[in-house]
Scaffold this active site. Structure first.
Site, PDB file in Angstrom:
ATOM      1  N   ARG A  84      11.444  -0.963  10.942  1.00 55.65           N
ATOM      2  CA  ARG A  84      10.447  -0.845  11.919  1.00 55.65           C
ATOM      3  C   ARG A  84      10.215  -1.732  12.903  1.00 55.65           C
ATOM      4  NH1 ARG A  84       4.882   0.015   8.444  1.00 55.65           N
ATOM      5  NH2 ARG A  84       3.909  -0.988  10.233  1.00 55.65           N
TER       6      ARG A  84
ATOM      7  N   ARG B 253      -9.519   0.854   8.825  1.00 51.01           N
ATOM      8  CA  ARG B 253      -8.918  -0.389   9.082  1.00 51.01           C
ATOM      9  C   ARG B 253      -9.893  -1.312   9.853  1.00 51.01           C
ATOM     10  NH1 ARG B 253      -3.113   0.572   9.329  1.00 51.01           N
ATOM     11  NH2 ARG B 253      -2.083  -1.402   9.679  1.00 51.01           N
TER      12      ARG B 253
ATOM     13  N   ARG C 193      12.131  -5.709   5.001  1.00 52.98           N
ATOM     14  CA  ARG C 193      12.102  -4.210   4.546  1.00 52.98           C
ATOM     15  C   ARG C 193      12.660  -2.989   5.521  1.00 52.98           C
ATOM     16  NH1 ARG C 193       5.757  -3.013   4.698  1.00 52.98           N
ATOM     17  NH2 ARG C 193       5.176  -2.731   7.043  1.00 52.98           N
TER      18      ARG C 193
ATOM     19  N   ARG D 272      -0.600  -8.671  13.662  1.00 53.76           N
ATOM     20  CA  ARG D 272      -1.041  -7.725  12.780  1.00 53.76           C
ATOM     21  C   ARG D 272      -1.794  -8.446  11.672  1.00 53.76           C
ATOM     22  NH1 ARG D 272       4.465  -5.247  11.097  1.00 53.76           N
ATOM     23  NH2 ARG D 272       3.429  -3.734   9.558  1.00 53.76           N
TER      24      ARG D 272
ATOM     25  N   LYS E 130       0.980  -1.205   0.010  1.00 55.00           N
ATOM     26  CA  LYS E 130      -0.099   0.099   0.025  1.00 55.00           C
ATOM     27  C   LYS E 130       1.054   1.241   0.131  1.00 55.00           C
ATOM     28  CE  LYS E 130      -2.043  -0.834   3.944  1.00 55.00           C
ATOM     29  NZ  LYS E 130      -1.559  -2.345   4.097  1.00 55.00           N
TER      30      LYS E 130
HETATM   31  P1  AMP Z   1       0.903   0.512   9.272  1.00 54.35           P
HETATM   32  O1  AMP Z   1       2.075   1.366   9.072  1.00 54.35           O
HETATM   33  O2  AMP Z   1      -0.369   1.184   8.259  1.00 54.35           O
HETATM   34  O3  AMP Z   1       1.156  -0.836   9.104  1.00 54.35           O
HETATM   35  O4  AMP Z   1       0.532   0.899  10.965  1.00 54.35           O
HETATM   36  C1  AMP Z   1       1.182   0.519  11.914  1.00 54.35           C
HETATM   37  C2  AMP Z   1       0.507   0.419  13.085  1.00 54.35           C
HETATM   38  O5  AMP Z   1      -0.319   1.593  13.355  1.00 54.35           O
HETATM   39  C3  AMP Z   1      -0.643  -0.777  12.989  1.00 54.35           C
HETATM   40  O6  AMP Z   1      -0.242  -1.851  13.255  1.00 54.35           O
HETATM   41  C4  AMP Z   1      -1.624  -0.382  14.165  1.00 54.35           C
HETATM   42  O7  AMP Z   1      -1.290  -0.689  15.431  1.00 54.35           O
HETATM   43  C5  AMP Z   1      -1.539   1.294  14.019  1.00 54.35           C
HETATM   44  N1  AMP Z   1      -2.552   1.704  13.040  1.00 54.35           N
HETATM   45  C6  AMP Z   1      -2.439   2.196  11.832  1.00 54.35           C
HETATM   46  N2  AMP Z   1      -3.495   2.724  11.166  1.00 54.35           N
HETATM   47  C7  AMP Z   1      -4.330   2.490  11.887  1.00 54.35           C
HETATM   48  C8  AMP Z   1      -5.924   2.403  11.896  1.00 54.35           C
HETATM   49  N3  AMP Z   1      -6.703   3.003  10.855  1.00 54.35           N
HETATM   50  N4  AMP Z   1      -6.605   2.084  12.774  1.00 54.35           N
HETATM   51  C9  AMP Z   1      -5.947   1.409  13.974  1.00 54.35           C
HETATM   52  N5  AMP Z   1      -4.704   1.257  14.095  1.00 54.35           N
HETATM   53  C10 AMP Z   1      -4.067   1.702  13.008  1.00 54.35           C
END
Ligand code: AMP
Length: 215
Positions: A161, A88, A127, A172, A13
């Site tokens: 990360r 999400r 990554r 996740r 994404k």
């Molecule tokens: P990402 O970078 O999109 O993988 O997000 C990293 C982490 O941020 C996720 O595993 C969640 O803990 C939190 N997070 C990001 N976006 C959301 C969302 N829309 N709702 C809830 N938690 C989020």
């Protein structure tokens, strides 16, 4: 154009959003990036989100809805935006619908990137990004041309990360299938959903997304 990129962690994404930013001149709204910035800044939201993110769980809908509501009201979102990592949950999707409705707007298209679970594990565990400019790399698929030096900005400060480890990834993925995958049905019902094969090469996925958007 108001677009949502939907897919499990590691589906591509963020990578695809960056190409679309350049192609369409609209911002990428990555809630993961926004939360990581909040954690780094030590803000109230960051303090609440830190442990949840490290565990691979989802931050509360109230916090996320407030962040996005504020962000899409910024002037740079007037022409559109690419949502990466939001919504999400079904509750977030409903909240987004009402936020946009209040501005006389709606989501145009939702692109679901389809990727096998085994590939996600491989993609995520290798990554890393440039800490200076954010360029993305991968141990196996995309090393910098000169070892240890970012192709884009020339800096040597790479980061991984904290939540990109096999154990957190399991949580996740669980959160994705339990809370986020139902959005595929939701947006299908709203006739907004298009699916793209996320297993193809990065450039081919970009072409497929652009073909969907220009159809
Ligand atoms: P990402 O970078 O999109 O993988 O997000 C990293 C982490 O941020 C996720 O595993 C969640 O803990 C939190 N997070 C990001 N976006 C959301 C969302 N829309 N709702 C809830 N938690 C989020």
């Amino acid at each position: 154009m108001r677009l949502i990129l939907l897919g499990p962690p590691g589906a591509g994404k963020g990578t695809q959003a960056k190409f679309l930013v350049d192609a369409y001149g609209i911002p990428q709204l990555s809630t993961g990036d926004m939360l990581r910035e909040a954690v780094a800044a030590g803000s109230d939201v960051g303090k609440q989100a830190k442990a949840i993110m490290e565990a691979g769980k989802l931050v509360s809908d109230d916090i996320m809805n407030a962040i996005i509501s504020e962000r899409i009201s910024q002037p740079d979102c007037r022409k559109g935006f690419i949502l990466d990592g939001f919504p999400r949950t079904l509750e977030q999707a409903d909240a987004l619908y009402h936020m946009l409705e209040g501005k006389g707007m709606e989501i145009d298209t939702v692109i679901a990137l389809e990727v096998d679970d085994d590939a996600l594990v491989e993609r995520i565990s290798g990554r890393f990004t440039c800490g200076n400019c954010g360029e993305g790399y991968h141990d196996k698929f995309k090393q910098p041309a000169k070892e240890g030096v970012c192709d884009r900005c020339g800096e040597s400060d790479f980061k991984r990360r904290k939540d990109d480890n096999p154990e957190t990834l399991r949580t996740r993925l669980f959160a994705y299938y339990k809370d986020t995958a139902p959005l595929i049905g939701y947006y299908h019902a709203y006739r907004k959903l298009r699916t793209v094969d996320g297993m193809a090469d990065i450039g081919d996925v970009t072409k497929a997304i652009r073909a969907v958007l220009e159809a």
